[in-house]
Motif scaffolding. Structure first.
Motif, PDB file in Angstrom:
ATOM      1  N   GLU A  99      12.451   5.543 -13.199  1.00  0.00           N
ATOM      2  CA  GLU A  99      13.889   5.598 -13.483  1.00  0.00           C
ATOM      3  C   GLU A  99      14.961   6.715 -13.274  1.00  0.00           C
ATOM      4  OE1 GLU A  99      15.061   2.367 -15.147  1.00  0.00           O
ATOM      5  OE2 GLU A  99      12.448   2.206 -14.046  1.00  0.00           O
ATOM      6  N   VAL A 100      16.274   6.147 -12.725  1.00  0.00           N
ATOM      7  CA  VAL A 100      17.342   7.338 -11.752  1.00  0.00           C
ATOM      8  C   VAL A 100      18.473   6.388 -12.781  1.00  0.00           C
ATOM      9  CG1 VAL A 100      18.563   7.601  -9.666  1.00  0.00           C
ATOM     10  CG2 VAL A 100      16.215   7.279  -9.666  1.00  0.00           C
ATOM     11  N   VAL A 101      19.168   7.573 -13.328  1.00  0.00           N
ATOM     12  CA  VAL A 101      20.615   7.485 -14.247  1.00  0.00           C
ATOM     13  C   VAL A 101      21.131   8.671 -13.711  1.00  0.00           C
ATOM     14  CG1 VAL A 101      21.930   6.555 -15.519  1.00  0.00           C
ATOM     15  CG2 VAL A 101      19.367   5.772 -16.130  1.00  0.00           C
ATOM     16  N   GLU A 102      21.886   8.265 -13.182  1.00  0.00           N
ATOM     17  CA  GLU A 102      23.258   9.493 -12.177  1.00  0.00           C
ATOM     18  C   GLU A 102      24.897   9.269 -12.078  1.00  0.00           C
ATOM     19  OE1 GLU A 102      22.171  12.784 -11.189  1.00  0.00           O
ATOM     20  OE2 GLU A 102      24.479  12.785 -12.247  1.00  0.00           O
ATOM     21  N   PRO A 103      24.944   9.174 -13.659  1.00  0.00           N
ATOM     22  CA  PRO A 103      26.827   8.553 -13.577  1.00  0.00           C
ATOM     23  C   PRO A 103      27.499   9.770 -13.012  1.00  0.00           C
ATOM     24  CG  PRO A 103      25.784  10.766 -15.797  1.00  0.00           C
ATOM     25  CD  PRO A 103      24.827   9.840 -15.146  1.00  0.00           C
ATOM     26  N   ASN A 104      27.212  10.849 -12.380  1.00  0.00           N
ATOM     27  CA  ASN A 104      28.409  12.121 -11.709  1.00  0.00           C
ATOM     28  C   ASN A 104      28.464  10.960 -10.126  1.00  0.00           C
ATOM     29  OD1 ASN A 104      28.472  13.805 -14.080  1.00  0.00           O
ATOM     30  ND2 ASN A 104      26.630  14.795 -13.791  1.00  0.00           N
ATOM     31  N   THR A 105      29.454  11.676  -9.834  1.00  0.00           N
ATOM     32  CA  THR A 105      29.890  10.947  -8.726  1.00  0.00           C
ATOM     33  C   THR A 105      28.686  12.187  -7.792  1.00  0.00           C
ATOM     34  OG1 THR A 105      31.954  10.664  -9.092  1.00  0.00           O
ATOM     35  CG2 THR A 105      31.316  11.260  -7.303  1.00  0.00           C
ATOM     36  N   ILE A 106      28.615  11.757  -6.368  1.00  0.00           N
ATOM     37  CA  ILE A 106      27.386  11.485  -6.086  1.00  0.00           C
ATOM     38  C   ILE A 106      28.128  11.696  -4.502  1.00  0.00           C
ATOM     39  CG2 ILE A 106      25.641  11.581  -3.726  1.00  0.00           C
ATOM     40  CD1 ILE A 106      24.651  10.055  -6.330  1.00  0.00           C
ATOM     41  N   MET A 121      20.978  14.259  -7.864  1.00  0.00           N
ATOM     42  CA  MET A 121      19.750  13.385  -7.846  1.00  0.00           C
ATOM     43  C   MET A 121      18.513  14.204  -7.572  1.00  0.00           C
ATOM     44  SD  MET A 121      19.957  11.085 -10.423  1.00  0.00           S
ATOM     45  CE  MET A 121      17.387  11.794 -10.854  1.00  0.00           C
ATOM     46  N   MET A 122      18.262  15.553  -8.558  1.00  0.00           N
ATOM     47  CA  MET A 122      17.193  15.668  -7.859  1.00  0.00           C
ATOM     48  C   MET A 122      15.819  15.834  -8.707  1.00  0.00           C
ATOM     49  SD  MET A 122      19.244  17.777  -5.969  1.00  0.00           S
ATOM     50  CE  MET A 122      18.751  19.451  -5.448  1.00  0.00           C
ATOM     51  N   MET A 123      15.090  15.740  -8.078  1.00  0.00           N
ATOM     52  CA  MET A 123      13.412  15.480  -9.064  1.00  0.00           C
ATOM     53  C   MET A 123      12.275  15.961  -8.569  1.00  0.00           C
ATOM     54  SD  MET A 123      13.169  11.341  -9.032  1.00  0.00           S
ATOM     55  CE  MET A 123      12.806  10.844  -7.191  1.00  0.00           C
ATOM     56  N   ASN A 124      11.961  17.095  -9.397  1.00  0.00           N
ATOM     57  CA  ASN A 124      10.391  18.476  -9.030  1.00  0.00           C
ATOM     58  C   ASN A 124       9.482  16.999  -8.807  1.00  0.00           C
ATOM     59  OD1 ASN A 124       8.086  19.806  -9.328  1.00  0.00           O
ATOM     60  ND2 ASN A 124       9.769  21.223  -9.609  1.00  0.00           N
ATOM     61  N   VAL A 125       8.932  17.021  -7.135  1.00  0.00           N
ATOM     62  CA  VAL A 125       7.443  16.073  -6.967  1.00  0.00           C
ATOM     63  C   VAL A 125       6.748  16.529  -7.151  1.00  0.00           C
ATOM     64  CG1 VAL A 125       9.631  14.534  -6.295  1.00  0.00           C
ATOM     65  CG2 VAL A 125       9.375  16.178  -5.061  1.00  0.00           C
ATOM     66  N   LEU A 126       6.354  17.960  -7.658  1.00  0.00           N
ATOM     67  CA  LEU A 126       4.939  18.620  -6.764  1.00  0.00           C
ATOM     68  C   LEU A 126       3.820  17.780  -8.278  1.00  0.00           C
ATOM     69  CD1 LEU A 126       3.683  21.112  -6.125  1.00  0.00           C
ATOM     70  CD2 LEU A 126       4.089  22.610  -8.467  1.00  0.00           C
ATOM     71  N   THR A 127       3.557  17.621  -8.741  1.00  0.00           N
ATOM     72  CA  THR A 127       2.632  16.134  -9.622  1.00  0.00           C
ATOM     73  C   THR A 127       2.630  15.055  -8.604  1.00  0.00           C
ATOM     74  OG1 THR A 127       3.301  17.350 -10.919  1.00  0.00           O
ATOM     75  CG2 THR A 127       2.032  15.579 -11.892  1.00  0.00           C
ATOM     76  N   GLU A 128       3.668  14.769  -8.026  1.00  0.00           N
ATOM     77  CA  GLU A 128       3.131  13.563  -6.783  1.00  0.00           C
ATOM     78  C   GLU A 128       2.956  14.073  -5.653  1.00  0.00           C
ATOM     79  OE1 GLU A 128       5.938  14.112  -8.739  1.00  0.00           O
ATOM     80  OE2 GLU A 128       5.024  12.372 -10.473  1.00  0.00           O
ATOM     81  N   LEU A 129       3.323  14.979  -5.717  1.00  0.00           N
ATOM     82  CA  LEU A 129       2.718  15.715  -3.946  1.00  0.00           C
ATOM     83  C   LEU A 129       1.569  16.314  -4.385  1.00  0.00           C
ATOM     84  CD1 LEU A 129       5.857  17.852  -2.791  1.00  0.00           C
ATOM     85  CD2 LEU A 129       4.663  15.897  -1.876  1.00  0.00           C
ATOM     86  N   ARG A 130       0.869  16.631  -5.367  1.00  0.00           N
ATOM     87  CA  ARG A 130      -0.574  16.778  -5.590  1.00  0.00           C
ATOM     88  C   ARG A 130      -1.684  16.195  -5.549  1.00  0.00           C
ATOM     89  NH1 ARG A 130       0.318  22.537  -8.840  1.00  0.00           N
ATOM     90  NH2 ARG A 130       0.631  23.862  -6.779  1.00  0.00           N
ATOM     91  N   GLN A 131      -0.746  14.245  -6.018  1.00  0.00           N
ATOM     92  CA  GLN A 131      -1.651  13.199  -5.813  1.00  0.00           C
ATOM     93  C   GLN A 131      -2.284  12.296  -4.864  1.00  0.00           C
ATOM     94  OE1 GLN A 131      -1.962  11.053  -8.528  1.00  0.00           O
ATOM     95  NE2 GLN A 131      -0.683  13.122  -9.838  1.00  0.00           N
ATOM     96  N   PRO A 132      -3.340  11.659  -4.129  1.00  0.00           N
ATOM     97  CA  PRO A 132      -4.295  11.348  -3.110  1.00  0.00           C
ATOM     98  C   PRO A 132      -2.831  10.813  -3.221  1.00  0.00           C
ATOM     99  CG  PRO A 132      -5.105  10.866  -5.615  1.00  0.00           C
ATOM    100  CD  PRO A 132      -4.047  11.895  -5.919  1.00  0.00           C
ATOM    101  N   VAL A 133      -2.813  10.450  -1.135  1.00  0.00           N
ATOM    102  CA  VAL A 133      -2.474   9.671  -0.384  1.00  0.00           C
ATOM    103  C   VAL A 133      -2.427   7.971  -0.743  1.00  0.00           C
ATOM    104  CG1 VAL A 133      -2.560   8.745   1.864  1.00  0.00           C
ATOM    105  CG2 VAL A 133      -2.920  11.103   1.568  1.00  0.00           C
ATOM    106  N   GLY A 134      -1.463   7.582  -1.587  1.00  0.00           N
ATOM    107  CA  GLY A 134      -1.853   6.030  -1.903  1.00  0.00           C
ATOM    108  C   GLY A 134      -1.296   6.388  -2.706  1.00  0.00           C
ATOM    109  N   SER A 135      -1.051   7.085  -3.678  1.00  0.00           N
ATOM    110  CA  SER A 135      -0.852   7.107  -4.897  1.00  0.00           C
ATOM    111  C   SER A 135       1.284   6.727  -4.975  1.00  0.00           C
ATOM    112  CB  SER A 135      -0.561   8.753  -5.697  1.00  0.00           C
ATOM    113  OG  SER A 135      -2.400   8.150  -6.117  1.00  0.00           O
TER     114      SER A 135
END
Ligand SMILES: [Zn+2]
Ligand SMILES: [Zn+2]
Length: 156
Positions: free
Chosen positions: A20-27, A1-15
């Motif tokens: 939605e997370v759906v991961e049928p594969n075994t972890i 369950m990997m997500m690219n969070v570059l956009t989120e990291l570039r948001q100002p603090v507090g954003s």
């Protein structure tokens, strides 16, 4: 369950962003889970992203009474801060000094939810799983599985 969070990291603090997370594969991990689904909320902090996950998955566990391998639906909730290695704006490496056990966002800005899930499953192991609510367990004397009927040698 990997997500690219570059956009989120570039948001100002507090954003806050939601995924939605759906991961049928075994972890894999100490306790394997599959069919994970839930919601991840990412809050931009001054150090990284605070992930609040709420969901559920099917866990492969050992019944604490009869020791049979079984599967059960478990709620999974955790809150963990993920800290990046590199500054999302300048790209320069962030100096160490963070506690070493913090979860990290990889150099390519990938946040791996599985780390938090594995950690959570380790802690929640103290919750004793049962193959079914009325599992009769094993005979204390000889280990016969009492779900198949009372032990004929040590019936009480
Ligand atoms: Zn059982
Ligand atoms: Zn017995």
């Amino acid at each position: 369950m990997m997500m690219n969070v570059l956009t989120e990291l570039r948001q100002p603090v507090g954003s806050v962003s939601q995924f939605e997370v759906v991961e049928p594969n075994t972890i894999g991990g100490e306790v394997s889970v599959r069919n994970l689904r839930g919601t991840a909320e990412l809050l931009r902090t001054d150090r990284g992203l605070l992930v609040t996950f709420e969901g559920a998955a099917v866990a492969e566990v050992t019944c604490s009474r009869c020791l049979k391998e079984t599967e059960c639906e478990v709620p999974i909730t955790f809150e963990e801060e993920y800290v990046p290695y590199t500054d999302p704006v300048s790209g320069s490496r962030i100096r160490s000094g963070f506690e070493t056990d913090a979860f990290r966002i990889s150099e390519d800005h990938t946040l791996d939810l599985r780390e938090g899930i594995r950690q959570y499953m380790l802690i929640s192991e103290s919750v004793k799983p049962l193959c079914r609510a009325d599992c009769k367990g094993l005979c204390q004397e000889c280990g016969t599985d009492l779900n198949g009927g009372p032990c004929t040698d040590h019936d009480v």
